[in-house]
Design a protein around this motif. Structure first.
Motif, PDB file in Angstrom:
ATOM      1  N   GLY A 232       0.807  -1.214   0.000  1.00  0.00           N
ATOM      2  CA  GLY A 232       0.000   0.000   0.000  1.00  0.00           C
ATOM      3  C   GLY A 232       0.839   1.261   0.000  1.00  0.00           C
ATOM      4  O   GLY A 232       2.014   1.251   0.404  1.00  0.00           O
ATOM      5  N   PHE A 233       0.224   2.341  -0.478  1.00  0.00           N
ATOM      6  CA  PHE A 233       0.872   3.654  -0.527  1.00  0.00           C
ATOM      7  C   PHE A 233      -0.130   4.680  -0.011  1.00  0.00           C
ATOM      8  O   PHE A 233      -1.273   4.743  -0.503  1.00  0.00           O
ATOM      9  CB  PHE A 233       1.269   4.016  -1.960  1.00  0.00           C
ATOM     10  N   ASN A 234       0.264   5.456   0.959  1.00  0.00           N
ATOM     11  CA  ASN A 234      -0.597   6.518   1.458  1.00  0.00           C
ATOM     12  C   ASN A 234      -0.185   7.839   0.818  1.00  0.00           C
ATOM     13  O   ASN A 234       0.964   8.284   0.963  1.00  0.00           O
ATOM     14  CB  ASN A 234      -0.508   6.617   2.980  1.00  0.00           C
ATOM     15  N   ILE A 235      -1.114   8.419   0.102  1.00  0.00           N
ATOM     16  CA  ILE A 235      -0.866   9.657  -0.640  1.00  0.00           C
ATOM     17  C   ILE A 235      -1.769  10.753  -0.055  1.00  0.00           C
ATOM     18  O   ILE A 235      -2.963  10.533   0.153  1.00  0.00           O
ATOM     19  CB  ILE A 235      -1.182   9.491  -2.143  1.00  0.00           C
ATOM     20  N   LYS A 236      -1.196  11.919   0.204  1.00  0.00           N
ATOM     21  CA  LYS A 236      -1.976  13.046   0.708  1.00  0.00           C
ATOM     22  C   LYS A 236      -1.624  14.299  -0.079  1.00  0.00           C
ATOM     23  O   LYS A 236      -0.451  14.681  -0.146  1.00  0.00           O
ATOM     24  CB  LYS A 236      -1.702  13.263   2.200  1.00  0.00           C
ATOM     25  N   ASP A 237      -2.640  14.911  -0.689  1.00  0.00           N
ATOM     26  CA  ASP A 237      -2.437  16.139  -1.476  1.00  0.00           C
ATOM     27  C   ASP A 237      -1.348  15.969  -2.531  1.00  0.00           C
ATOM     28  O   ASP A 237      -0.498  16.846  -2.725  1.00  0.00           O
ATOM     29  CB  ASP A 237      -2.084  17.320  -0.555  1.00  0.00           C
ATOM     30  N   GLY A 238      -1.371  14.806  -3.216  1.00  0.00           N
ATOM     31  CA  GLY A 238      -0.423  14.554  -4.297  1.00  0.00           C
ATOM     32  C   GLY A 238       0.989  14.249  -3.848  1.00  0.00           C
ATOM     33  O   GLY A 238       1.912  14.257  -4.664  1.00  0.00           O
ATOM     34  N   LYS A 239       1.158  13.944  -2.567  1.00  0.00           N
ATOM     35  CA  LYS A 239       2.494  13.664  -2.038  1.00  0.00           C
ATOM     36  C   LYS A 239       2.490  12.358  -1.252  1.00  0.00           C
ATOM     37  O   LYS A 239       1.553  12.078  -0.500  1.00  0.00           O
ATOM     38  CB  LYS A 239       2.943  14.812  -1.135  1.00  0.00           C
ATOM     39  N   LEU A 240       3.544  11.563  -1.426  1.00  0.00           N
ATOM     40  CA  LEU A 240       3.682  10.318  -0.682  1.00  0.00           C
ATOM     41  C   LEU A 240       3.879  10.622   0.803  1.00  0.00           C
ATOM     42  O   LEU A 240       4.683  11.479   1.178  1.00  0.00           O
ATOM     43  CB  LEU A 240       4.887   9.530  -1.205  1.00  0.00           C
ATOM     44  N   VAL A 241       3.145   9.894   1.635  1.00  0.00           N
ATOM     45  CA  VAL A 241       3.249  10.081   3.087  1.00  0.00           C
ATOM     46  C   VAL A 241       3.882   8.850   3.745  1.00  0.00           C
ATOM     47  O   VAL A 241       4.728   8.965   4.626  1.00  0.00           O
ATOM     48  CB  VAL A 241       1.858  10.344   3.701  1.00  0.00           C
ATOM     49  N   SER A 242       3.452   7.664   3.304  1.00  0.00           N
ATOM     50  CA  SER A 242       3.972   6.436   3.902  1.00  0.00           C
ATOM     51  C   SER A 242       3.692   5.259   2.977  1.00  0.00           C
ATOM     52  O   SER A 242       2.924   5.374   2.014  1.00  0.00           O
ATOM     53  CB  SER A 242       3.345   6.180   5.274  1.00  0.00           C
ATOM     54  N   ILE A 243       4.318   4.129   3.267  1.00  0.00           N
ATOM     55  CA  ILE A 243       4.042   2.885   2.553  1.00  0.00           C
ATOM     56  C   ILE A 243       3.574   1.841   3.556  1.00  0.00           C
ATOM     57  O   ILE A 243       3.823   1.959   4.762  1.00  0.00           O
ATOM     58  CB  ILE A 243       5.271   2.365   1.784  1.00  0.00           C
ATOM     59  N   ILE A 244       2.890   0.820   3.053  1.00  0.00           N
ATOM     60  CA  ILE A 244       2.441  -0.301   3.881  1.00  0.00           C
ATOM     61  C   ILE A 244       3.177  -1.549   3.430  1.00  0.00           C
ATOM     62  O   ILE A 244       3.188  -1.876   2.234  1.00  0.00           O
ATOM     63  CB  ILE A 244       0.921  -0.533   3.762  1.00  0.00           C
ATOM     64  N   VAL A 245       3.801  -2.247   4.362  1.00  0.00           N
ATOM     65  CA  VAL A 245       4.539  -3.472   4.053  1.00  0.00           C
ATOM     66  C   VAL A 245       3.793  -4.669   4.636  1.00  0.00           C
ATOM     67  O   VAL A 245       3.377  -4.655   5.802  1.00  0.00           O
ATOM     68  CB  VAL A 245       5.969  -3.408   4.630  1.00  0.00           C
ATOM     69  N   ASN A 246       3.612  -5.685   3.775  1.00  0.00           N
ATOM     70  CA  ASN A 246       2.947  -6.930   4.186  1.00  0.00           C
ATOM     71  C   ASN A 246       1.577  -6.676   4.826  1.00  0.00           C
ATOM     72  O   ASN A 246       1.183  -7.355   5.781  1.00  0.00           O
ATOM     73  CB  ASN A 246       3.836  -7.740   5.118  1.00  0.00           C
ATOM     74  N   ASP A 247       0.878  -5.679   4.309  1.00  0.00           N
ATOM     75  CA  ASP A 247      -0.507  -5.360   4.688  1.00  0.00           C
ATOM     76  C   ASP A 247      -0.682  -4.758   6.083  1.00  0.00           C
ATOM     77  O   ASP A 247      -1.781  -4.299   6.413  1.00  0.00           O
ATOM     78  CB  ASP A 247      -1.413  -6.605   4.589  1.00  0.00           C
ATOM     79  N   ASN A 273      -4.566   2.390  -8.798  1.00  0.00           N
ATOM     80  CA  ASN A 273      -5.734   2.733  -7.983  1.00  0.00           C
ATOM     81  C   ASN A 273      -5.456   3.916  -7.059  1.00  0.00           C
ATOM     82  O   ASN A 273      -6.403   4.570  -6.598  1.00  0.00           O
ATOM     83  CB  ASN A 273      -6.186   1.517  -7.173  1.00  0.00           C
ATOM     84  N   LYS A 274      -4.187   4.168  -6.801  1.00  0.00           N
ATOM     85  CA  LYS A 274      -3.816   5.333  -6.002  1.00  0.00           C
ATOM     86  C   LYS A 274      -3.659   6.587  -6.865  1.00  0.00           C
ATOM     87  O   LYS A 274      -3.332   7.661  -6.350  1.00  0.00           O
ATOM     88  CB  LYS A 274      -2.506   5.059  -5.252  1.00  0.00           C
ATOM     89  N   GLY A 275      -3.858   6.426  -8.172  1.00  0.00           N
ATOM     90  CA  GLY A 275      -3.830   7.583  -9.051  1.00  0.00           C
ATOM     91  C   GLY A 275      -2.514   7.850  -9.743  1.00  0.00           C
ATOM     92  O   GLY A 275      -2.374   8.871 -10.428  1.00  0.00           O
ATOM     93  N   LEU A 276      -1.527   6.957  -9.595  1.00  0.00           N
ATOM     94  CA  LEU A 276      -0.250   7.164 -10.281  1.00  0.00           C
ATOM     95  C   LEU A 276      -0.476   7.212 -11.784  1.00  0.00           C
ATOM     96  O   LEU A 276      -1.197   6.379 -12.340  1.00  0.00           O
ATOM     97  CB  LEU A 276       0.724   6.030  -9.946  1.00  0.00           C
ATOM     98  N   LEU A 277       0.134   8.179 -12.434  1.00  0.00           N
ATOM     99  CA  LEU A 277      -0.033   8.336 -13.879  1.00  0.00           C
ATOM    100  C   LEU A 277       0.737   7.240 -14.607  1.00  0.00           C
ATOM    101  O   LEU A 277       1.972   7.187 -14.564  1.00  0.00           O
ATOM    102  CB  LEU A 277       0.463   9.718 -14.306  1.00  0.00           C
ATOM    103  N   ILE A 278      -0.011   6.354 -15.272  1.00  0.00           N
ATOM    104  CA  ILE A 278       0.547   5.200 -15.980  1.00  0.00           C
ATOM    105  C   ILE A 278       0.040   5.203 -17.406  1.00  0.00           C
ATOM    106  O   ILE A 278      -1.130   5.498 -17.660  1.00  0.00           O
ATOM    107  CB  ILE A 278       0.146   3.880 -15.277  1.00  0.00           C
ATOM    108  N   SER A 279       0.920   4.861 -18.349  1.00  0.00           N
ATOM    109  CA  SER A 279       0.528   4.770 -19.753  1.00  0.00           C
ATOM    110  C   SER A 279       0.870   3.377 -20.284  1.00  0.00           C
ATOM    111  O   SER A 279       1.863   2.781 -19.867  1.00  0.00           O
ATOM    112  CB  SER A 279       1.278   5.809 -20.588  1.00  0.00           C
ATOM    113  N   PRO A 280       0.054   2.859 -21.207  1.00  0.00           N
ATOM    114  CA  PRO A 280       0.417   1.582 -21.839  1.00  0.00           C
ATOM    115  C   PRO A 280       1.621   1.775 -22.747  1.00  0.00           C
ATOM    116  O   PRO A 280       1.838   2.864 -23.283  1.00  0.00           O
ATOM    117  CB  PRO A 280      -0.838   1.214 -22.637  1.00  0.00           C
TER     118      PRO A 280
END
Length: 534
Positions: A232-247, A273-280
């Motif tokens: 998991g990735f916690n994002i706040k106001d377009g900025k990374l705040v923390s990560i989640i390891v092993n749930d 799903n967290k909104g990271l800009l991804i392109s094929p």
């Protein structure tokens, strides 16, 4: 300044000890006057029928180098500027937390090494196991078909490249390539990788190399955690705040390098799903082909095939179909095996692997066809992932389940006929196989493109389309099917604090280019932040 000499030739029967005296003679100086003599490049010239030469580029230092070059009056003898060292400029911003790296493939490994060497004390999380434990899981899968979804050919220490030929060829020209090769040698790789034209380490040696680089990172203050999947990735106001390891473990962070590799499909979905800009992104799919290595050697070396100074021959083939599709050989493994490389249940994925000696009976290579986002059947950013999954699932079914692979003789493949018996070439696929019609495992345009390409390749290598050559399905993981968009600072284009890197992010295509991209990302972080002071 050093002197460089190009195009020094040794015949196949001349010992390499003659190289330095030949260089001295060309420069019209004594061998004793040459300091820091080294080989820059060695290649094999087999273009002339009945003759094979080794061609060298060397460098050395001596007194009066300008006079020596002028006196020699030879365009192959030049003065070279001294190589610049890799310089790092530190930024002024303070890191609130230690930088985090997700993934311990080439990008993560070298980002971690560079950050550690400069006092940033990175923390690296790898979802798979350390290489010795990973090796046990891979062997169980190959032998029994028991897939560990977190520890396999794709995931674990060293990344997917650990179970490959360990090819170090790259088309990029970057001074960081030399740094990567130097560190590989310091970690136990053969010194020849620094100068042979097509260097490789081999999976047997690569396992030791990545383990030694891991130990170096730890000795310099870095930390590495295996069996640690970032979920998991916690994002706040377009900025990374923390990560989640092993749930269940939350770790605050303001800098995370995403070096997750091209098979971390579940992490792709989390990031999307967290909104990271991804392109094929375009990539390639196809089949593995196997021939007797002896046949490839004889085609390239003629009567010199098997000579003790010559290694197993390789090849690189390209073709464009009448419809404009690129068809080409990919990840060619001389004297190697085709390996089961699945990372998800009920899907068959193939890859090629060689040990350093490249002394197995077969040569193998992927024969792949370029595919584009327009082929994926959807405009969803992750459509390429589902495209891969679809054909890996078909290969699993056609192989008969239990991760057996579908195989077909080339002659039967060209006739759309299921094979019934083998010829001289025996499939090396590590998990076992069943005969099937491979045209049912891939799109028609891919199958037709491969057939067209095989006929062209047979003109370039006599016997390439021989009836009893073996084709094994399927090859889908040639490169990432997505690109994580990033800005000029190599940070995510829309989430600050996330730094996509390497092949999984869509910015590399092999061990060296992935390692270099990881270094570039680490440099951008260092240019912004001071070394960690906490």
């Amino acid at each position: 300044m050093p002197i460089k000499i190009n195009n020094i030739r040794l015949s196949i029967d001349e010992d390499i000890s003659l190289l330095k005296p030949k260089a001295a003679k060309l420069a019209n100086i004594s061998v004793d006057d040459m300091q820091n003599f080294r080989i820059l490049k060695e290649s094999v010239d087999a273009r002339r029928k009945g003759k094979i030469d080794f061609v060298y580029q060397v460098m050395f230092e001596c007194r009066d180098e300008i006079k020596i070059v002028e006196r020699a009056s030879n365009k192959d003898i030049t003065i070279e500027p001294k190589e610049e060292e890799l310089k790092i400029e530190y930024g002024n911003e303070k890191l609130n937390y230690r930088p985090i790296i997700i993934g311990l493939g080439p990008a993560g490994l070298f980002a971690g090494l560079l950050l550690s060497m400069h006092g940033y004390r990175p923390i690296i999380f790898e979802r798979g196991k350390e290489v010795d434990e990973r090796d046990k899981d891979v062997e169980i899968f190959w032998r029994e078909g028991k897939l560990n979804k977190e520890s396999n050919v794709q995931f674990g220490e060293g990344g997917a490249g650990t179970y490959s030929d360990g090819k170090l060829t790259t088309r990029i020209k970057d001074k960081r390539c030399d740094f990567v090769l130097d560190e590989f040698v310091k970690a136990g790789a053969p010194k020849e990788i620094k100068y042979v034209a097509k260097p490789h380490i081999g999976t047997d040696i690569l396992k030791t190399v990545v383990k030694n680089i891991r130990k170096k990172i730890i000795s310099l203050g870095g930390e590495i955690y295996f069996n640690s999947k970032v979920t998991g990735f916690n994002i706040k106001d377009g900025k990374l705040v923390s990560i989640i390891v092993n749930d269940n473990i939350e770790i605050p962070s303001d800098v995370v390098i995403l070096a997750i590799g091209h098979s971390a499909r579940d992490t792709y979905e989390v990031l999307f799903n967290k909104g990271l800009l991804i392109s094929p992104k375009p990539f390639a799919i196809g089949l593995r082909i196997e021939h007797l290595q002896k046949m490839i050697d004889e085609n390239q070396y003629g009567k010199f095939a098997g000579h003790p100074r010559l290694k197993a021959a390789d090849y690189r083939l390209t073709y464009t179909t009448r419809s404009g599709r690129p068809v080409y050989s990919f990840c060619m493994c001389p004297g190697g095996t085709v390996v089961a490389a699945s990372s998800e249940e009920n899907m068959v994925v193939t890859n090629g692997m060689s040990e350093f000696a490249r002394d197995k009976e077969n040569a193998n290579s992927a024969i792949v066809v370029g595919v584009n986002p327009s082929d994926f059947g959807s405009d969803h950013p992750l459509a390429g992932v589902e495209f891969q999954r679809h054909y890996e699932g078909l290969a699993f079914k056609k192989g008969g389940g239990n991760y057996l692979a579908p195989v077909q003789l080339v002659g039967d493949f060209l006739k759309d006929k299921i094979s019934t018996k083998l010829g001289k070439v025996k499939p090396s696929y590590t998990r076992g196989y069943n005969f099937a019609n491979l045209s049912e495992c891939l799109p028609n345009y891919v199958i037709n493109s491969i057939k067209e390409g095989l006929k062209d390749f047979d003109k370039k290598i006599r016997g390439f389309a021989r009836y009893d050559a073996i084709m094994t399905g399927v090859e889908t993981r040639t490169s990432s099917p997505i690109r994580m968009e990033r800005n000029e600072n190599l940070e995510s284009a829309n989430i600050s604090g996330l730094y996509p890197a390497g092949e999984g992010a869509g910015y590399a295509g092999g061990i060296i280019s992935a390692a270099v991209d990881g270094m570039k990302v680490a440099e951008k972080i260092m240019q912004k932040f001071k070394p960690y002071e906490g």
